[in-house]
Write a protein that holds these residues in place. Structure first.
Motif, PDB file in Angstrom:
ATOM      1  N   HIS A  36       8.639  17.858 -41.843  1.00  0.00           N
ATOM      2  CA  HIS A  36       8.437  16.842 -42.883  1.00  0.00           C
ATOM      3  C   HIS A  36       8.670  17.541 -44.212  1.00  0.00           C
ATOM      4  CE1 HIS A  36       6.892  13.823 -45.572  1.00  0.00           C
ATOM      5  NE2 HIS A  36       6.294  14.812 -46.205  1.00  0.00           N
ATOM      6  N   ALA A  37       9.502  16.940 -45.056  1.00  0.00           N
ATOM      7  CA  ALA A  37       9.732  17.447 -46.412  1.00  0.00           C
ATOM      8  C   ALA A  37       9.342  16.365 -47.401  1.00  0.00           C
ATOM      9  CB  ALA A  37      11.207  17.810 -46.593  1.00  0.00           C
ATOM     10  N   ASP A  38       8.596  16.756 -48.428  1.00  0.00           N
ATOM     11  CA  ASP A  38       8.330  15.803 -49.501  1.00  0.00           C
ATOM     12  C   ASP A  38       9.646  15.464 -50.189  1.00  0.00           C
ATOM     13  OD1 ASP A  38       5.622  15.773 -48.951  1.00  0.00           O
ATOM     14  OD2 ASP A  38       5.063  17.029 -50.658  1.00  0.00           O
ATOM     15  N   VAL A  39      10.461  16.498 -50.441  1.00  0.00           N
ATOM     16  CA  VAL A  39      11.779  16.341 -51.061  1.00  0.00           C
ATOM     17  C   VAL A  39      12.768  17.148 -50.238  1.00  0.00           C
ATOM     18  CG1 VAL A  39      13.164  16.790 -53.127  1.00  0.00           C
ATOM     19  CG2 VAL A  39      10.761  16.100 -53.358  1.00  0.00           C
ATOM     20  N   ILE A  40      13.912  16.540 -49.920  1.00  0.00           N
ATOM     21  CA  ILE A  40      14.942  17.243 -49.151  1.00  0.00           C
ATOM     22  C   ILE A  40      16.304  16.958 -49.777  1.00  0.00           C
ATOM     23  CG2 ILE A  40      15.323  15.381 -47.472  1.00  0.00           C
ATOM     24  CD1 ILE A  40      15.488  17.671 -45.308  1.00  0.00           C
ATOM     25  N   SER A  41      17.153  17.967 -49.784  1.00  0.00           N
ATOM     26  CA  SER A  41      18.482  17.787 -50.382  1.00  0.00           C
ATOM     27  C   SER A  41      19.464  17.240 -49.353  1.00  0.00           C
ATOM     28  CB  SER A  41      18.998  19.109 -50.955  1.00  0.00           C
ATOM     29  OG  SER A  41      19.383  19.997 -49.926  1.00  0.00           O
TER      30      SER A  41
ATOM     31  N   MET B  46      -0.195  15.214 -35.049  1.00  0.00           N
ATOM     32  CA  MET B  46      -0.274  16.586 -35.538  1.00  0.00           C
ATOM     33  C   MET B  46       0.487  16.758 -36.852  1.00  0.00           C
ATOM     34  SD  MET B  46      -1.457  19.446 -35.464  1.00  0.00           S
ATOM     35  CE  MET B  46      -1.682  20.974 -34.680  1.00  0.00           C
ATOM     36  N   LEU B  47       1.688  16.200 -36.932  1.00  0.00           N
ATOM     37  CA  LEU B  47       2.480  16.328 -38.159  1.00  0.00           C
ATOM     38  C   LEU B  47       1.733  15.704 -39.338  1.00  0.00           C
ATOM     39  CD1 LEU B  47       5.121  17.511 -39.173  1.00  0.00           C
ATOM     40  CD2 LEU B  47       6.225  15.334 -38.711  1.00  0.00           C
ATOM     41  N   GLU B  48       1.083  14.572 -39.107  1.00  0.00           N
ATOM     42  CA  GLU B  48       0.324  13.918 -40.179  1.00  0.00           C
ATOM     43  C   GLU B  48      -0.762  14.851 -40.716  1.00  0.00           C
ATOM     44  OE1 GLU B  48       0.641  12.484 -37.047  1.00  0.00           O
ATOM     45  OE2 GLU B  48       2.383  11.287 -37.621  1.00  0.00           O
ATOM     46  N   ASP B  49      -1.400  15.618 -39.814  1.00  0.00           N
ATOM     47  CA  ASP B  49      -2.463  16.544 -40.227  1.00  0.00           C
ATOM     48  C   ASP B  49      -1.938  17.643 -41.141  1.00  0.00           C
ATOM     49  OD1 ASP B  49      -4.283  15.114 -38.693  1.00  0.00           O
ATOM     50  OD2 ASP B  49      -4.081  16.445 -36.959  1.00  0.00           O
ATOM     51  N   ILE B  50      -0.778  18.191 -40.814  1.00  0.00           N
ATOM     52  CA  ILE B  50      -0.264  19.281 -41.653  1.00  0.00           C
ATOM     53  C   ILE B  50       0.330  18.754 -42.959  1.00  0.00           C
ATOM     54  CG2 ILE B  50      -0.035  20.898 -39.738  1.00  0.00           C
ATOM     55  CD1 ILE B  50       3.009  20.533 -39.893  1.00  0.00           C
ATOM     56  N   ILE B  51       0.821  17.510 -42.951  1.00  0.00           N
ATOM     57  CA  ILE B  51       1.276  16.893 -44.204  1.00  0.00           C
ATOM     58  C   ILE B  51       0.079  16.712 -45.131  1.00  0.00           C
ATOM     59  CG2 ILE B  51       2.256  14.815 -45.255  1.00  0.00           C
ATOM     60  CD1 ILE B  51       3.898  14.498 -42.597  1.00  0.00           C
ATOM     61  N   ARG B  52      -1.023  16.236 -44.573  1.00  0.00           N
ATOM     62  CA  ARG B  52      -2.249  16.055 -45.374  1.00  0.00           C
ATOM     63  C   ARG B  52      -2.719  17.400 -45.933  1.00  0.00           C
ATOM     64  NH1 ARG B  52      -4.318  12.550 -42.608  1.00  0.00           N
ATOM     65  NH2 ARG B  52      -5.150  13.794 -40.897  1.00  0.00           N
TER      66      ARG B  52
ATOM     67  N   VAL C 151       2.675  25.462 -41.516  1.00  0.00           N
ATOM     68  CA  VAL C 151       3.331  25.599 -40.219  1.00  0.00           C
ATOM     69  C   VAL C 151       2.268  25.529 -39.139  1.00  0.00           C
ATOM     70  CG1 VAL C 151       4.810  27.043 -38.752  1.00  0.00           C
ATOM     71  CG2 VAL C 151       5.114  27.073 -41.240  1.00  0.00           C
ATOM     72  N   SER C 152       2.530  24.721 -38.122  1.00  0.00           N
ATOM     73  CA  SER C 152       1.603  24.566 -37.005  1.00  0.00           C
ATOM     74  C   SER C 152       2.320  24.860 -35.701  1.00  0.00           C
ATOM     75  CB  SER C 152       1.045  23.144 -36.975  1.00  0.00           C
ATOM     76  OG  SER C 152       0.243  22.961 -35.834  1.00  0.00           O
ATOM     77  N   ASN C 153       1.721  25.764 -34.918  1.00  0.00           N
ATOM     78  CA  ASN C 153       2.243  26.070 -33.592  1.00  0.00           C
ATOM     79  C   ASN C 153       1.115  26.736 -32.802  1.00  0.00           C
ATOM     80  OD1 ASN C 153       3.875  26.361 -31.403  1.00  0.00           O
ATOM     81  ND2 ASN C 153       5.350  27.744 -32.374  1.00  0.00           N
TER      82      ASN C 153
ATOM     83  N   SER D 108       5.855  22.841 -35.836  1.00  0.00           N
ATOM     84  CA  SER D 108       5.899  21.696 -36.743  1.00  0.00           C
ATOM     85  C   SER D 108       5.716  22.247 -38.154  1.00  0.00           C
ATOM     86  CB  SER D 108       4.775  20.717 -36.433  1.00  0.00           C
ATOM     87  OG  SER D 108       4.931  20.200 -35.129  1.00  0.00           O
ATOM     88  N   VAL D 109       6.529  21.762 -39.092  1.00  0.00           N
ATOM     89  CA  VAL D 109       6.531  22.287 -40.451  1.00  0.00           C
ATOM     90  C   VAL D 109       6.401  21.142 -41.447  1.00  0.00           C
ATOM     91  CG1 VAL D 109       7.930  23.496 -42.180  1.00  0.00           C
ATOM     92  CG2 VAL D 109       7.936  24.282 -39.810  1.00  0.00           C
ATOM     93  N   ALA D 110       5.544  21.336 -42.448  1.00  0.00           N
ATOM     94  CA  ALA D 110       5.480  20.452 -43.612  1.00  0.00           C
ATOM     95  C   ALA D 110       5.800  21.306 -44.826  1.00  0.00           C
ATOM     96  CB  ALA D 110       4.099  19.815 -43.739  1.00  0.00           C
ATOM     97  N   ASP D 111       6.778  20.876 -45.608  1.00  0.00           N
ATOM     98  CA  ASP D 111       7.269  21.664 -46.735  1.00  0.00           C
ATOM     99  C   ASP D 111       7.426  20.752 -47.938  1.00  0.00           C
ATOM    100  OD1 ASP D 111       8.617  23.558 -48.360  1.00  0.00           O
ATOM    101  OD2 ASP D 111       9.777  24.316 -46.667  1.00  0.00           O
ATOM    102  N   LYS D 112       7.142  21.282 -49.117  1.00  0.00           N
ATOM    103  CA  LYS D 112       7.261  20.468 -50.336  1.00  0.00           C
ATOM    104  C   LYS D 112       8.712  20.159 -50.672  1.00  0.00           C
ATOM    105  CE  LYS D 112       4.504  20.522 -53.608  1.00  0.00           C
ATOM    106  NZ  LYS D 112       3.289  19.883 -54.026  1.00  0.00           N
ATOM    107  N   VAL D 113       9.556  21.196 -50.660  1.00  0.00           N
ATOM    108  CA  VAL D 113      10.964  21.038 -51.032  1.00  0.00           C
ATOM    109  C   VAL D 113      11.824  21.790 -50.027  1.00  0.00           C
ATOM    110  CG1 VAL D 113      12.708  21.452 -52.811  1.00  0.00           C
ATOM    111  CG2 VAL D 113      10.361  20.897 -53.481  1.00  0.00           C
ATOM    112  N   VAL D 114      12.788  21.098 -49.439  1.00  0.00           N
ATOM    113  CA  VAL D 114      13.686  21.720 -48.465  1.00  0.00           C
ATOM    114  C   VAL D 114      15.124  21.557 -48.945  1.00  0.00           C
ATOM    115  CG1 VAL D 114      14.560  21.667 -46.097  1.00  0.00           C
ATOM    116  CG2 VAL D 114      12.112  21.356 -46.531  1.00  0.00           C
TER     117      VAL D 114
END
Length: 138
Positions: A72-77, A1-7, A18-20, A49-55
């Motif tokens: 999942h974050a593309d970029v995380i601090s 599921m996470l892979e789907d929302i990242i895509r 966001v998926s729920n 489940s959350v996919a975010d560009k920048v966290v």
């Protein structure tokens, strides 16, 4: 599921997915959509489940308070990762950065700065609320 929302995040060029039970996509910058979702439909975020560009630390705080289960974050601090450690949120990311930069690329993101020395997600959320209220009253 996470892979789907990242895509979906990447293919749709969204800022947040966001998926729920259902999948919702968002396109505003910063934490605006995440903050609005927490205020208006917090139940949707519980266990999501959350996919975010920048966290950054602010977004991490919102997700912890909301009860997000995985991110999942593309970029995380680094401050975001430190806050998420031990929170119960399962975290994956593509790139770690020392801090989130502002939109002009000249320094720290304003919310990363406001949350920098705060210890708890709740303290961060209070700062985010003040920031968002100030932005809305401009």
């Amino acid at each position: 599921m996470l892979e789907d929302i990242i895509r979906l995040l990447h293919e749709g060029k969204h800022s947040l997915v966001v998926s729920n039970g259902e999948v919702r996509t968002f396109d505003r910058r910063g934490v605006a959509d995440l903050y609005a979702l927490l205020q208006e439909d917090s139940d949707f975020l519980k266990g999501a489940s959350v996919a975010d560009k920048v966290v950054g630390k602010a977004a991490a705080a919102l997700m912890i308070v909301a009860g997000v289960s995985e991110l999942h974050a593309d970029v995380i601090s680094r401050p975001a990762l430190d806050l998420l450690a031990g929170s119960g949120v399962k975290v994956g990311y593509a790139e770690e950065v020392p801090h989130v930069i502002n939109r002009s690329g000249t320094g720290w993101c304003p919310l990363e700065t406001r949350c920098r020395d705060l210890r708890t997600p709740e303290e961060c959320v209070a700062q985010i609320r003040d920031f968002m209220n100030a932005m809305n009253n401009r």
